[in-house]
Design an enzyme around this catalytic site. Structure first.
Site: not given
Length: 211
Positions: A16, A74, A170-171, A173, A198
């Site tokens: 992603g 990160d 992804f994650g 989101d 971000h």
């Protein structure tokens, strides 16, 4: 520090993130390689206590191994009701190798356990705001020939919602609602994420420093 040629190497295995970087750098005429393109790279131990520390760690390990400038990201989600968690543990919140769905489920379970609610944030579609929070992205571009880092950070504020919304991204989101757009991050287009996200904000700051 300058990027070399038409290639940028990004220190990530996350498809992603790689997709987002490819979208961003394509506008600059740069192609993106990720760690998946270099299977013999050494193991990276992300033991930093901040996003910035972990970004520097990843960039240095990969940059020293390849002997070319490497960009590392990160990033993660910081939820106010959870004291900033999952933070640097976002990718492994539900354990090492956890899937996005597992991390999302644990996050919602923790907020439910605390009874966290934002009563003023009743949102469309029967979803409820559970907490304020934000995505944070730290970028580090490392040049192994000089040992120099160029760094930038970007954030994206929003509201953690009670039900995942949207199939994009992804994650976490699907869980971060962006009030000014009345959608979750997973419902934004790649161009919108590049403009207000971000990672996009951090990248814009980084490129400004490089220019």
């Amino acid at each position: 520090m300058k990027l070399i040629g038409e290639l940028i190497v990004v220190a990530t295995q996350n498809q992603g993130k790689t997709s987002e970087f490819r979208h961003a750098f394509a506008k600059l005429g740069l192609s993106v390689h990720s760690m998946a393109d270099y299977p013999a790279l050494p193991e990276i131990i992300e033991d930093g206590t901040s996003f910035a520390e972990n970004a520097r760690i990843k960039a240095k390990v990969v940059g020293d191994a390849l002997q070319i400038p490497v960009l590392a990201d990160d990033s993660g989600l910081c939820v106010d009701a959870l004291g900033g968690a999952p933070g640097v543990y976002s990718a492994r919140y539900a354990g090492e190798g956890a899937a996005d769905s597992d991390n999302n489920a644990k996050l919602l379970a923790e907020l439910e356990r605390l009874g966290s609610r934002l009563p003023e944030a009743e949102l469309p579609g029967g979803i409820t705001g559970l907490s304020t929070g934000r995505f944070v992205c730290a970028l580090a571009l490392y040049d192994p020939t000089s040992g120099q880092f160029v760094e930038a950070e970007g954030t994206m504020d929003g509201i953690i919602v009670s039900k995942p919304q949207g199939a994009g991204g992804f994650g976490y989101d699907p869980l971060l609602w962006v009030p000014e757009h009345q959608r979750t991050v997973a419902q934004l287009s790649k161009d919108e994420k590049q403009d207000i996200g971000h990672r996009g904000r951090a990248l814009a700051k980084l490129l400004d420093k490089l220019s």
